[in-house]
Motif scaffolding. Sequence first.
Motif, PDB file in Angstrom:
ATOM      1  N   ASN A   1     113.541  87.701  -8.385  1.00  0.00           N
ATOM      2  CA  ASN A   1     114.512  87.532  -9.518  1.00  0.00           C
ATOM      3  C   ASN A   1     115.853  86.997  -9.245  1.00  0.00           C
ATOM      4  O   ASN A   1     116.256  86.325 -10.095  1.00  0.00           O
ATOM      5  CB  ASN A   1     114.682  89.248  -9.698  1.00  0.00           C
TER       6      ASN A   1
ATOM      7  N   TRP B   1     106.263  93.600 -12.805  1.00  0.00           N
ATOM      8  CA  TRP B   1     107.463  92.650 -12.714  1.00  0.00           C
ATOM      9  C   TRP B   1     107.387  91.476 -11.602  1.00  0.00           C
ATOM     10  O   TRP B   1     108.044  90.715 -11.728  1.00  0.00           O
ATOM     11  CB  TRP B   1     108.546  93.817 -12.348  1.00  0.00           C
TER      12      TRP B   1
ATOM     13  N   TRP C   1     108.401  87.810 -12.616  1.00  0.00           N
ATOM     14  CA  TRP C   1     109.516  87.204 -11.874  1.00  0.00           C
ATOM     15  C   TRP C   1     108.867  85.892 -11.030  1.00  0.00           C
ATOM     16  O   TRP C   1     109.622  84.794 -11.032  1.00  0.00           O
ATOM     17  CB  TRP C   1     110.532  87.990 -10.947  1.00  0.00           C
TER      18      TRP C   1
ATOM     19  N   TYR D   1     110.207  82.073 -12.037  1.00  0.00           N
ATOM     20  CA  TYR D   1     110.667  81.400 -10.879  1.00  0.00           C
ATOM     21  C   TYR D   1     110.064  80.020 -10.938  1.00  0.00           C
ATOM     22  O   TYR D   1     110.535  78.818 -10.953  1.00  0.00           O
ATOM     23  CB  TYR D   1     110.341  81.857  -9.404  1.00  0.00           C
TER      24      TYR D   1
END
Lengths: 265, 273
Positions: free
Chosen positions: B167, B249, B253, B257
Amino acid sequence: MKRIRRTMVVLLAFWKLNWLEELQYRGNFVASLLSTVFWLAMAMLTVALYFGHTTQLGGWGYWDVVVLLGVFNALTGVVETVLRPGIGHLPTDVRSGALDLVLVRPVDAQFYVSFRRLDVWRLADVVLGLGLSAYALAQTGRSVGVWQIVSFIVTFAVAIAVVYSIWVTLMSFAFWFVAVENMATLFDAVIDAARYPVSAYPGALRFVFVYLIPIAWTTTIPASALTGRLDPSLAMWAVVVGVAALGASRLLWRVALKRYTSAGG
Amino acid sequence: MAARSRVATLRDQYAELLRSAFLVDLQYRASIAIWLVWGITEPIISFAIWWSIAAGGAVDGYTRDGFARYFFGVALVNQATLSWDAWNIDRWIREGEMNHRLTRPIAPIHEAIADNIAYKGPTAAIILAVWVVASIFWPAVRIPFEPGRWALGIVAIGLAAAIRFFNGYATGLLAFWTTRATALVELQFGISLFLSGRIAPLSLLPPRVVHVAQYLWFPYVLSFPVEILTGAVTTWQQYARGYAGQLVWLAIWLLLYLLVWTRGRRHYGAVGG
């Protein structure tokens, strides 16, 4: 006396240049304003969360704590405007040897290092903070008399003196611990405790905040002045604390400066 | 001679990256001690305020002792899952330090992962040691002896660290396009005060806020692992929902990325000097 006048002339010239430079970065003003408003909102939500489960914090009601929050924001505004860009830069100067250029100037080194640069946009934090305090004060329905205003001005000046002394003390350590880059982080850690009245903390912490790391004098006392809970004798003590803190930090600065041998190069 | 497998190469590269990260941290141990102090002041302050509020009795089921355990957990999990890479990336891109990193045969993210492990391992161990010592003298902060639960907690902490890492890293990489990427990290940091349970256990927040939070990554990166440790997570449904949230999640993320990294690198190449 002549030395002080000379220092002021030099500083005024620096501030003028500094101002012209800042004018080029007006976008920063909007960004820093948004950031301050956001963090103020988070702080008020935090207080609201606490007050969802209690009716008072250390004897302070909701709006009283918000008054204190405003004072906290105004004070950190002073830190961000003057201290962090000025004396906060000292460890870097010590490490790189740039302090040489300060020491050869015919000005008081501590004074010059402390006030050489102003992040003027952050003055908005001071205005926002005091505005919030005024609004919260109106919500409490208390009448604000001359004594409140005068004692607030005096104790807020003391608060600035205490915070300044903490910075001088921490930054003076840079002369001993040259490798420590993030000394200012210690200030950030400690000052966070000043978001709430010192009476809200357990006894041991309260002792620390009044006597050892004197942050009780930075927000609790000026906010007490505004909310009419400040004892006149305590106001006198605050002045003593402010003067003592300035004196002690000045002494430490002189001892520390003697250790400076210049990095050279 | 047979070509070395990619796994073996990566293993050797990681051994070297970790060794150098450890040595750098050892050199800067005083700075690291200061960051550690900074990291634990927030849970200490929150704990002190709740301690004062709970003077009159339990707050929605949390006694003073309950708050003590919760915030010890927050301090530990937060230290193990911190994310600061966005600030590094921001500096690298602004000051051109990204350039030599791009010429290496290994993506910069591996260096960041090694740095994270080298830093978080020892510093989290220090907080854990303080917790263990504290629980000898202060029975209130003892958590029940359940090795199975602790193992589940460690897995959750690992997943939480991975989510926060990707994140922070993905958000930081937005610096390829904007100079205000770190502001987005700060925005998430502010929201996480509440939705991750940093200043209060989630059960003390308004129910509607908690309802929204469970659809975001915030509760899974702090609140969930902490509540495993303190014993607030009990039913298998709670475990299942927590781990599922973490995995979803983490995948999101990680993908973000990869997306930002491939696109951003090309964008950077177009403008970089």
